[in-house]
Design an enzyme around this catalytic site. Structure first.
Site, short mmCIF file in Angstrom:
data_model
loop_
_atom_site.label_atom_id
_atom_site.label_comp_id
_atom_site.label_asym_id
_atom_site.label_seq_id
_atom_site.Cartn_x
_atom_site.Cartn_y
_atom_site.Cartn_z
N CYS A 296 0.84 -1.20 0.00
CA CYS A 296 0.00 0.00 0.00
C CYS A 296 0.88 1.25 0.00
CB CYS A 296 -0.90 0.01 1.23
SG CYS A 296 -2.07 1.41 1.27
N ASP B 269 0.44 3.78 1.69
CA ASP B 269 0.43 4.38 3.03
C ASP B 269 1.85 4.65 3.53
OD1 ASP B 269 0.28 4.56 5.99
OD2 ASP B 269 -1.83 4.07 5.66
N ARG C 158 3.05 4.74 6.30
CA ARG C 158 3.48 3.98 7.47
C ARG C 158 3.92 2.55 7.15
NH1 ARG C 158 -2.11 4.97 10.38
NH2 ARG C 158 -2.67 4.50 8.22
N HIS D 58 -2.20 -3.95 4.97
CA HIS D 58 -1.95 -3.55 6.36
C HIS D 58 -3.26 -3.24 7.05
CE1 HIS D 58 -2.52 0.89 5.89
NE2 HIS D 58 -2.35 0.56 4.63
N CYS E 187 -6.01 0.13 7.07
CA CYS E 187 -5.81 0.71 5.74
C CYS E 187 -6.96 1.68 5.39
CB CYS E 187 -5.73 -0.40 4.70
SG CYS E 187 -5.44 0.20 3.02
#
Ligand code: CO
Length: 210
Positions: A43, A45, A47, A99, A102
């Site tokens: 992803c 993202d 993080r 994750h 999400c």
């Protein structure tokens, strides 16, 4: 003027200095070429940085990231990355890593609109719809989205297996597809054990005969 971007330039200098301090030829050696063993589909993202969470270095992981780690059959970007990674770099493992928590999964579970990404996230709504009974039995909304995160990863591993790119490679050599989910709240990866090693792992209609 907001010059917060300078932090990145300074950080890069620090990175470069640290590497060459420990190993003077580090970048010279890296520049000779790459032989990564893994393709990571994760992803976007911020993080979930592939190298950092797996303690791997430059050159070890070939990476593709998009919102909610989707494998969409018309995505030329993803298909190019997959083909190059398996056919020319000969990666041994392809990992789809979702994750928990999400935002893409949560948005797909809601009726909110966010623009262009709505169409992209419809792929996740389809996964929800295919597993509606199982998901609606989970009362807690957080747990339901966690389960959809897992089901989504499983679906994307299947989607990879359905591509002629992967199946052509399976004819020639062992290649393993994995589905993982990373926990932002504990820093740990959960292996969903949905490993696909050959076309017998997918339904007959999706198998190609080369
Ligand atoms: Co995400």
């Amino acid at each position: 003027m907001n010059d917060s971007y300078n932090k990145l330039i300074q950080g890069n200098k620090l990175f470069s200095d640290n590497k060459t301090l420990k190993e003077p030829d580090y970048f010279k050696n890296l520049s000779l070429g790459q032989t990564p063993e893994y393709l990571w589909i994760g992803c976007s993202d911020s993080r979930v940085p592939a190298n950092e969470i797996t303690s791997t270095q430059s050159g070890e992981v070939f990476v593709h990231r998009n919102i909610a780690n989707l494998v969409v059959h018309t995505d030329l970007n993803l298909l190019s990355v997959v083909e190059y990674a398996v056919r020319f770099l000969n990666v041994k493992h392809v990992i789809v890593c979702g994750h928990y928590g999400c935002g893409g999964i949560k948005a797909a579970m809601s009726d909110k609109t966010y623009g262009f990404v709505d169409s992209w996230l419809t792929n996740i709504k389809d996964v929800f719809h295919q597993n509606e009974k199982q998901l609606m039995e989970i009362e807690d909304e957080e747990k339901r989205s966690d389960r959809l995160t897992e089901l989504n990863v499983i679906q994307q591993v299947r989607n990879l297996a359905k591509t002629s790119i992967i199946q052509q490679e399976w004819k020639k050599r062992p290649l393993h597809l994995h589905g993982w989910v990373y926990g932002i709240n504990n820093g740990l990866i959960k292996d969903l054990s949905v490993i696909h090693n050959g076309k017998e792992d997918i339904d007959p209609i999706y198998r190609f005969n080369f």
